[in-house]
Design an enzyme around this catalytic site. Structure first.
Site, mmCIF file in Angstrom:
data_model
loop_
_atom_site.group_PDB
_atom_site.id
_atom_site.type_symbol
_atom_site.label_atom_id
_atom_site.label_comp_id
_atom_site.label_asym_id
_atom_site.label_seq_id
_atom_site.Cartn_x
_atom_site.Cartn_y
_atom_site.Cartn_z
ATOM 1 N N ARG A 108 53.319 34.098 11.729
ATOM 2 C CA ARG A 108 51.470 34.321 11.415
ATOM 3 C C ARG A 108 50.557 33.552 11.236
ATOM 4 N NH1 ARG A 108 53.837 37.829 6.806
ATOM 5 N NH2 ARG A 108 55.156 36.556 6.645
ATOM 6 N N LYS A 153 51.820 32.038 4.177
ATOM 7 C CA LYS A 153 53.762 32.198 3.281
ATOM 8 C C LYS A 153 53.468 30.803 2.289
ATOM 9 C CE LYS A 153 56.610 33.583 2.886
ATOM 10 N NZ LYS A 153 56.870 34.856 1.483
ATOM 11 N N TYR A 179 49.985 33.345 0.397
ATOM 12 C CA TYR A 179 51.308 34.377 -0.400
ATOM 13 C C TYR A 179 51.794 33.495 -1.364
ATOM 14 C CZ TYR A 179 50.557 38.604 2.020
ATOM 15 O OH TYR A 179 50.065 40.176 2.609
ATOM 16 N N HIS A 204 54.140 34.317 -4.564
ATOM 17 C CA HIS A 204 55.469 34.479 -4.854
ATOM 18 C C HIS A 204 56.192 33.142 -5.884
ATOM 19 C CE1 HIS A 204 55.323 37.732 -2.397
ATOM 20 N NE2 HIS A 204 55.496 37.057 -1.409
ATOM 21 N N GLU A 213 49.274 38.745 -3.593
ATOM 22 C CA GLU A 213 50.489 39.506 -3.914
ATOM 23 C C GLU A 213 50.062 39.568 -5.227
ATOM 24 O OE1 GLU A 213 52.365 35.654 -5.387
ATOM 25 O OE2 GLU A 213 51.554 35.762 -3.539
ATOM 26 N N ASP A 233 61.241 38.094 -1.229
ATOM 27 C CA ASP A 233 60.000 36.705 -2.144
ATOM 28 C C ASP A 233 61.020 36.285 -3.335
ATOM 29 O OD1 ASP A 233 59.154 35.973 0.430
ATOM 30 O OD2 ASP A 233 57.893 37.987 1.305
#
Length: 371
Positions: free
Chosen positions: A15, A75, A94, A96, A118, A270
């Protein structure tokens, strides 16, 4: 504002944080957009498309990071990227962090302003930047589960739908949120016998009405969940507590009592995963055995379908990117409580309460971070 998009370097992550259309939108608003050459190739988005949309292409990742006032990723940064951190960088991706103490410590140590997709949360509890990837991961889970159920992949050799005269797969989905509902949609469409567990009765009523009897619903409690998991051919874990670690709902003992060749797919990996034996895997090596069962715990499942995922992600993130770029991060967060909930680290402190609790830290008050 200088907005930069590097190439993702996590294992099999294809991505990219921004589509050419997103670049065009930001460039038309007067922002300088820099994209690392080749960043979109994995998503079938060429350098020529980015250049035509108004991006400046750069070869070197270090140059991309160094120029950024706002750096967009998909990510979380991996260890090879930690050296690019600095205290005047705003990172939007993101993260996490509840399941990643080393990254948390490094972001804090380097004073990075880190806003996590998130944990951006609407007043009603919706997660607008997590939802599109939850949809993708949810719809992928029964697909990869069906493939893993094949004997050649270590499964028990069961066809999800069965054929006339044979039984379909028994599928248990833990968590009836966006990912769980999308998993149920695909699993039921494949002809499986599907049950969704959730603690929210109102959500179960909604799902029951939505699926019109094609999917069973069950109030989650330890005894009933134990019985369902042990009797399942495929278990999908999709439990989420925003910003915090996922609860461990499927124990090693439960897995030991499942039939050999059963499959468990943990979408919540995640956030640490909702199975006791979960550990992150990659698309290159996605599964591992536990007792006689097979675990699929890929931490970036939507990366397998990057053309879809990149477009869906940009659709969701672009309105927030516009606000940060036009107003500056502090003004944008002061004006938008949902975006403010996304702030995870700032001024050398953890801000998000869930992340702080996961690591035993005292959070910095949001008001102080935005002062």
């Amino acid at each position: 504002m200088r907005i930069c998009v590097p190439t993702e370097i996590k294992n099999n992550e294809y991505r990219v944080a921004l589509t050419p259309s997103g670049v065009h939108d930001l460039a038309a608003s007067g922002h300088d957009v820099f994209v690392q050459r080749g960043a979109g190739i994995g998503s079938s988005m060429s350098d020529a498309e980015y250049e035509a949309a108004g991006a400046t292409l750069l070869d070197d990742a270090a140059d991309i990071w160094a120029r950024a006032e706002l750096l967009l990723k998909v990510k979380e940064p991996i260890e090879a990227e930690y050296g690019y951190f600095r205290d005047d960088l705003v990172l939007f991706t993101y993260l996490h962090l509840a399941a990643d103490r080393p990254l948390t410590d490094r972001l804090v140590a380097d004073g990075v302003t880190a806003i996590a997709y998130e944990t951006v949360q609407l007043p009603g509890g919706g997660l607008p930047l997590l939802a599109p990837m939850s949809e993708v991961a949810g719809r992928l889970a029964p697909t990869v589960g069906a493939a893993t159920l094949m004997r050649s992949a270590g499964g028990l050799g069961l066809l999800m739908s069965g054929v006339p005269g044979t039984r379909p797969a028994t599928v248990t989905i833990i968590g009836g949120g966006v990912a769980g509902a999308n998993s149920a949609l695909i699993a039921a469409g494949l002809g499986a016998d599907v049950t969704i567990f959730d603690t929210n009765i109102a959500r179960l009523r909604f799902l029951d009405d939505h699926f019109q009897g094609r999917v069973k619903t069950a109030a989650s409690n330890p005894l009933d969940l134990d019985r369902a998991v042990v009797a399942s051919d495929l278990v999908v874990g999709s439990v989420l507590i925003p910003g915090a670690k996922a609860p461990k709902l499927v124990t090693n003992d439960m897995v030991a009592r499942m039939r050999p060749g059963s499959v468990l797919v943990d979408i919540a990996v995640d956030q640490g995963g909702c199975f006791e034996d979960t550990r992150p895997t990659t698309h290159a090596d996605p599964t591992f055995p536990v007792h006689g069962s097979v675990f699929y715990c890929v931490a970036n499942m939507p990366g397998a379908v990057p053309n879809t995922s990149t477009s869906a992600l940009t659709n969701a993130t672009l309105p927030y990117i516009r606000r940060i770029a036009s107003q500056g991060w502090q003004s944008a967060l002061r004006a938008d409580a949902a975006l403010a909930d996304g702030l995870n680290t700032a001024a050398g402190r953890v801000v998000n309460a869930g992340v702080a609790a996961a690591h035993g830290l005292e959070p910095l008050a949001l008001a102080d971070a935005l002062a």
